[in-house]
Scaffold this motif. Sequence first.
Motif, mmCIF file in Angstrom:
data_model
loop_
_atom_site.group_PDB
_atom_site.id
_atom_site.type_symbol
_atom_site.label_atom_id
_atom_site.label_comp_id
_atom_site.label_asym_id
_atom_site.label_seq_id
_atom_site.Cartn_x
_atom_site.Cartn_y
_atom_site.Cartn_z
ATOM 1 N N PRO A 47 -17.020 -12.146 -9.111
ATOM 2 C CA PRO A 47 -18.217 -11.991 -8.294
ATOM 3 C C PRO A 47 -18.022 -12.583 -6.929
ATOM 4 O O PRO A 47 -18.378 -12.015 -5.945
ATOM 5 N N LYS A 48 -17.428 -13.727 -6.930
ATOM 6 C CA LYS A 48 -17.255 -14.384 -5.640
ATOM 7 C C LYS A 48 -15.795 -14.520 -5.343
ATOM 8 O O LYS A 48 -15.337 -15.541 -4.865
ATOM 9 N N ARG A 49 -15.087 -13.509 -5.697
ATOM 10 C CA ARG A 49 -13.664 -13.617 -5.483
ATOM 11 C C ARG A 49 -13.426 -13.899 -4.026
ATOM 12 O O ARG A 49 -14.097 -13.371 -3.147
ATOM 13 N N ALA A 50 -12.486 -14.754 -3.803
ATOM 14 C CA ALA A 50 -12.182 -15.132 -2.435
ATOM 15 C C ALA A 50 -11.748 -13.906 -1.667
ATOM 16 O O ALA A 50 -10.882 -13.163 -2.098
ATOM 17 N N ARG A 51 -12.347 -13.743 -0.568
ATOM 18 C CA ARG A 51 -11.987 -12.619 0.267
ATOM 19 C C ARG A 51 -10.647 -12.883 0.912
ATOM 20 O O ARG A 51 -10.312 -14.002 1.262
ATOM 21 N N GLU A 52 -9.936 -11.833 1.080
ATOM 22 C CA GLU A 52 -8.676 -11.958 1.787
ATOM 23 C C GLU A 52 -8.991 -12.291 3.234
ATOM 24 O O GLU A 52 -10.065 -11.980 3.723
ATOM 25 N N PRO A 53 -8.048 -12.903 3.890
ATOM 26 C CA PRO A 53 -8.254 -13.163 5.311
ATOM 27 C C PRO A 53 -8.471 -11.855 6.040
ATOM 28 O O PRO A 53 -7.820 -10.863 5.747
ATOM 29 N N ARG A 54 -9.354 -11.900 6.924
ATOM 30 C CA ARG A 54 -9.671 -10.674 7.655
ATOM 31 C C ARG A 54 -9.506 -10.879 9.141
ATOM 32 O O ARG A 54 -9.649 -11.959 9.661
ATOM 33 N N PHE A 55 -9.216 -9.845 9.776
ATOM 34 C CA PHE A 55 -9.232 -9.880 11.224
ATOM 35 C C PHE A 55 -9.662 -8.528 11.726
ATOM 36 O O PHE A 55 -9.527 -7.525 11.050
ATOM 37 N N ALA A 56 -10.177 -8.526 12.875
ATOM 38 C CA ALA A 56 -10.678 -7.285 13.438
ATOM 39 C C ALA A 56 -10.246 -7.177 14.878
ATOM 40 O O ALA A 56 -9.988 -8.175 15.531
ATOM 41 N N PHE A 57 -10.166 -5.983 15.323
ATOM 42 C CA PHE A 57 -9.908 -5.815 16.735
ATOM 43 C C PHE A 57 -10.520 -4.508 17.189
ATOM 44 O O PHE A 57 -10.876 -3.666 16.382
ATOM 45 N N ARG A 58 -10.629 -4.397 18.439
ATOM 46 C CA ARG A 58 -11.256 -3.227 19.019
ATOM 47 C C ARG A 58 -10.200 -2.412 19.733
ATOM 48 O O ARG A 58 -9.380 -2.945 20.457
ATOM 49 N N THR A 59 -10.297 -1.127 19.515
ATOM 50 C CA THR A 59 -9.334 -0.248 20.137
ATOM 51 C C THR A 59 -10.070 0.887 20.812
ATOM 52 O O THR A 59 -10.973 1.475 20.231
ATOM 53 N N ARG A 60 -9.670 1.152 21.989
ATOM 54 C CA ARG A 60 -10.295 2.272 22.668
ATOM 55 C C ARG A 60 -9.569 3.533 22.246
ATOM 56 O O ARG A 60 -8.389 3.730 22.562
ATOM 57 N N SER A 61 -10.257 4.323 21.520
ATOM 58 C CA SER A 61 -9.598 5.513 21.005
ATOM 59 C C SER A 61 -10.630 6.583 20.688
ATOM 60 O O SER A 61 -11.781 6.290 20.414
#
Length: 318
Positions: A139-153
């Motif tokens: 239920p509360k499994r640890a989320r994997e590390p996440r990262f996000a970025f923005r790309t103009r596309s």
Amino acid sequence: MEKKEETKAENLMANSTFSNQISTALGLQGIFDMPCEGDVINQKASFGFNMDMFGIQDYCNPSLFDLIQTPVVPPQPAAVSESPEVVNAPATPNSLSVSSSSTEAANDEQHTKTTAEDQEQEQDKEKAKKLLKPKKKNPKRAREPRFAFRTRSEVDHLDDGYRWRKYGQKAVKNSPFPRSYYRCTTPTCGVKKRVERSSDDRSIVVTTYEGTHTHPCPLTPRGNIAVMPESSAFSGNIGTSSFVLPQPQYQQLQQQQQQQQPYFHNPTPSLSFSTTNSSFPTFQERQFRPSLPSLLRDDGLLQDMIVPSQVLKYPKEE
DNA sequence: CGGTTTTGACCGGCGC
DNA sequence: GCGCCGGTCAAAACCG
């Protein structure tokens, strides 16, 4: 009809080497602004993340980075409890008969509305539903590390060298654009990514990665960044490119798993993005420009930012 | 025919 | 407790 057009467009854009490679490779977290269209690329690439680590901070845009970086990692890993409840075995096929009888009784009380077959079907449905539950095991499994970025596309789903399968799409609140959910198709790899268009600027695609690939990039033999795989004109150069994106996280996994998976013995190239002694020129030295052949022009020009120096030299720069 | 995408339903977390 | 919302599932449709 439109769909086909979109598909075409996506195919055209599919060559766009994607910045997630960079991000994934670096194990970075946050949101990175990765302009990748010609008009933007000409403005001097504004990498949103700190490239100081590569000795190319000249092109980093700390302010932007600070501005857009967001804690995509959940605040609290909320103790992953392998609590007994996860074992909470749902109705198994075996239990079906039992519950079936009780159901019959209940139905009997009301009226004989269903036949045995109907009940079986219903039971099957319920069973199916219940079978979904076990998946909530963590239920509360640890989320994997996440990262996000923005790309103009122009395209939402840029080709990053990995193979993804879309498993969902949701409308996003406060955004006219839906969010797509992708999962790495490699069986043992649980990396996911979300792709959505910025509601502020529809030309910006926000890609969020979660997890770490446990395998090399399928489009490249050594996990290097994939640049124009189908562009044979470049692949030769690219193959020996000095632009090699290591994958720290991946390497970590290598260390962790190489005993289990000889697969990971595949040596991941060391960080050669650093410009101090590699043949890869500093970003400052390089002139980012739409210098690739026309077939690249419509692609997210991100590849211009990360293509190897040899490639950049390819077209006469004048 | 196998892999991928679409899409409605489902589920859990969270805020009220 | 309820509703909203994000995330996921899985059957059906689609595609090469």
